[in-house]
Write an enzyme that holds these catalytic residues in place. Structure first.
Site, PDB file in Angstrom:
ATOM      1  N   HIS A 170       7.481  45.855 -29.444  1.00 42.19           N
ATOM      2  CA  HIS A 170       7.003  47.003 -27.952  1.00 42.19           C
ATOM      3  C   HIS A 170       5.371  47.116 -28.521  1.00 42.19           C
ATOM      4  O   HIS A 170       4.554  47.511 -28.551  1.00 42.19           O
ATOM      5  CB  HIS A 170       7.482  47.907 -27.689  1.00 42.19           C
ATOM      6  CG  HIS A 170       7.344  47.964 -26.257  1.00 42.19           C
ATOM      7  ND1 HIS A 170       7.927  48.653 -25.281  1.00 42.19           N
ATOM      8  CD2 HIS A 170       6.097  47.697 -25.499  1.00 42.19           C
ATOM      9  CE1 HIS A 170       7.872  48.992 -23.934  1.00 42.19           C
ATOM     10  NE2 HIS A 170       6.667  48.217 -24.343  1.00 42.19           N
ATOM     11  N   ILE A 171       4.393  45.825 -29.126  1.00 37.81           N
ATOM     12  CA  ILE A 171       3.539  46.196 -29.249  1.00 37.81           C
ATOM     13  C   ILE A 171       2.205  45.230 -27.928  1.00 37.81           C
ATOM     14  O   ILE A 171       1.089  44.916 -28.295  1.00 37.81           O
ATOM     15  CB  ILE A 171       2.953  45.727 -30.217  1.00 37.81           C
ATOM     16  CG1 ILE A 171       3.994  44.237 -31.055  1.00 37.81           C
ATOM     17  CG2 ILE A 171       3.014  46.862 -31.656  1.00 37.81           C
ATOM     18  CD1 ILE A 171       3.158  42.978 -30.335  1.00 37.81           C
ATOM     19  N   GLY A 172       3.035  44.604 -27.070  1.00 42.13           N
ATOM     20  CA  GLY A 172       2.238  43.719 -26.329  1.00 42.13           C
ATOM     21  C   GLY A 172       0.736  44.106 -25.301  1.00 42.13           C
ATOM     22  O   GLY A 172      -0.174  43.909 -26.001  1.00 42.13           O
TER      23      GLY A 172
ATOM     24  N   GLU B 165      15.383  50.897 -27.457  1.00 41.19           N
ATOM     25  CA  GLU B 165      14.039  51.252 -28.881  1.00 41.19           C
ATOM     26  C   GLU B 165      13.830  52.159 -29.774  1.00 41.19           C
ATOM     27  O   GLU B 165      14.017  53.140 -29.095  1.00 41.19           O
ATOM     28  CB  GLU B 165      12.555  51.021 -28.108  1.00 41.19           C
ATOM     29  CG  GLU B 165      13.162  49.131 -27.381  1.00 41.19           C
ATOM     30  CD  GLU B 165      11.561  48.711 -26.253  1.00 41.19           C
ATOM     31  OE1 GLU B 165      10.882  49.566 -26.608  1.00 41.19           O
ATOM     32  OE2 GLU B 165      11.231  47.467 -25.765  1.00 41.19           O
TER      33      GLU B 165
ATOM     34  N   ARG C  59      10.168  44.469 -20.299  1.00 45.67           N
ATOM     35  CA  ARG C  59      11.355  45.480 -20.161  1.00 45.67           C
ATOM     36  C   ARG C  59      12.049  45.016 -20.786  1.00 45.67           C
ATOM     37  O   ARG C  59      12.858  44.048 -20.226  1.00 45.67           O
ATOM     38  CB  ARG C  59      11.437  46.574 -19.140  1.00 45.67           C
ATOM     39  CG  ARG C  59       9.904  47.464 -18.803  1.00 45.67           C
ATOM     40  CD  ARG C  59       9.845  48.911 -20.222  1.00 45.67           C
ATOM     41  NE  ARG C  59       8.890  49.207 -19.318  1.00 45.67           N
ATOM     42  CZ  ARG C  59       7.529  48.840 -19.887  1.00 45.67           C
ATOM     43  NH1 ARG C  59       7.283  48.229 -20.929  1.00 45.67           N
ATOM     44  NH2 ARG C  59       6.861  50.292 -19.735  1.00 45.67           N
TER      45      ARG C  59
ATOM     46  N   THR D 175       7.837  40.002 -22.691  1.00 49.03           N
ATOM     47  CA  THR D 175       7.558  40.977 -22.796  1.00 49.03           C
ATOM     48  C   THR D 175       6.809  42.441 -21.963  1.00 49.03           C
ATOM     49  O   THR D 175       6.434  42.759 -21.988  1.00 49.03           O
ATOM     50  CB  THR D 175       5.651  40.198 -23.203  1.00 49.03           C
ATOM     51  OG1 THR D 175       5.149  40.150 -21.738  1.00 49.03           O
ATOM     52  CG2 THR D 175       5.730  39.462 -24.376  1.00 49.03           C
TER      53      THR D 175
ATOM     54  N   ILE E 143      -0.496  40.936 -15.287  1.00 50.09           N
ATOM     55  CA  ILE E 143      -0.562  39.877 -16.399  1.00 50.09           C
ATOM     56  C   ILE E 143      -0.031  38.587 -16.550  1.00 50.09           C
ATOM     57  O   ILE E 143      -0.137  38.182 -16.888  1.00 50.09           O
ATOM     58  CB  ILE E 143       0.934  40.390 -17.579  1.00 50.09           C
ATOM     59  CG1 ILE E 143       0.573  42.358 -17.672  1.00 50.09           C
ATOM     60  CG2 ILE E 143       1.203  40.222 -18.052  1.00 50.09           C
ATOM     61  CD1 ILE E 143       1.170  42.972 -17.824  1.00 50.09           C
TER      62      ILE E 143
END
Length: 333
Positions: free
Chosen positions: A291-293, A272, A243, A241, A162
């Site tokens: 949390h939608i990476g 979350e 944790r 993005t 990433i």
């Protein structure tokens, strides 16, 4: 005449609750003849029923606690993603159950989100959207308030799949990429990626943008705390993005409250979902996403195909991609 062999039926418990369109893609990617059981709820009773006969678990957001490893037929837990902090790794090792991830399969969507968060903070997207909807035209203000990525020092903490995808994208905007890994890349790879290694201390102190791309481990938990935040530039922004627990959230809130950062873009949080009274919701210079990476429809087929390929390899007694293996477990042969 040769008869076509019937595929061996395997049973997979998919622990996540998905929209119907996502379910259809997952089922379409599954090997012929396999029994794919899709979750309707995250309730423990439902999940226990789901895994009762399963040989394999497929999970993205759902946790895999120790009790799930008592399922009598379970052989493999496959993560629909890369982060495995919600899987009880010690229980997997004790039971000899393989745990695998889909390394790098979320790199494109997550790196896109990183760029969005950086530009959103630099160009004041929230403020511009809110003011124009309220009838205000704030064009004349923006030259004094907005910033460009060009020639900024973009610091990546954790240059894996990433992080490398992020580096490629921000370089297209003219940013200079520096990074820190526990073990630096080789000189040839650094040259190919056009990145420069820095010590951890140098990375923190010189970053215009600090983007976190580390797994959550005992060593990385709370790696960004009050001490590190105090060493960052007042003009710096922090992006996470990866944790939420990489950052001591209370320390970040304190830094934002006293203007020690230009802003923060957060897709992940200490707890979350984010509670309605979380102080992060009160800052104008913070952009938040839930949390939608990696959560884009375009990537479902790629991810599902990769995960099912790992399952087929494992059940055939073949080695999985080495970057995907977290717990080797007992072989199928």
């Amino acid at each position: 005449m040769n008869k076509k062999l019937r595929p061996i039926e395997r049973t997979v418990a998919c622990l996540d609750v998905h929209d119907d369109v996502v379910k259809k893609v997952i089922l379409r990617c599954a090997p012929e003849g396999w029994n794919i059981m899709l979750a309707d709820s995250y309730d423990d009773t439902h999940q226990k029923t789901l895994i009762a006969c399963a040989e394999m678990i497929l999970t993205g957001w759902a946790a895999v606690p120790a009790w799930m490893f008592d399922a009598p037929n379970l052989r493999l837990v496959q993560k629909f993603g890369a982060g495995y902090d919600k899987i009880d790794i010690n229980a997997a090792r004790k039971k000899g159950i393989c745990v695998a991830v889909a390394s790098g399969m979320n790199a494109d969507p997550v790196s896109e989100l990183v760029v969005f968060l950086v530009l959103g903070l630099y160009r004041k997207f929230r403020y511009l959207d809110e003011t124009i909807r309220s009838g205000k035209w704030v064009k004349s203000e923006m030259r004094a308030k907005a910033h460009s990525l060009r020639e900024k020092k973009f610091a990546i903490l954790g240059l894996g799949a990433i992080g490398k995808a992020v580096a490629k994208r921000v370089q297209a905007f003219g940013a200079k990429v520096i990074y820190h890994n526990p073990t630096p890349l080789g000189a040839n790879e650094e040259a190919a990626l056009n990145v420069q290694y820095c010590t951890f201390d140098e990375l923190i102190a010189t970053a215009d943008i600090l983007s976190l791309h580390l797994p959550l481990t005992p060593d990385t938990r709370g790696i960004i705390d009050a001490v590190q935040l105090s060493r960052m530039k007042l003009s710096a922004i922090l992006i996470n993005t990866a944790r939420g627990e990489l950052i001591v959230e209370s320390d970040l809130i304190e830094a934002l409250r006293y203007g020690r950062l230009l802003g923060a873009g957060l897709d992940v949080f200490q707890n979350e979902p984010l509670s309605n009274d979380n102080a992060l919701l009160g800052f104008d210079n913070v952009m938040l996403t839930p949390h939608i990476g990696g959560a884009v429809f375009d990537n479902v087929q790629n991810m599902a195909t990769h995960c099912f390929n790992n399952m087929k390899l494992f059940m055939a007694g073949q080695p999985l991609p080495f970057r995907d293996v977290i717990v080797k477990g007992n072989s199928m042969v």
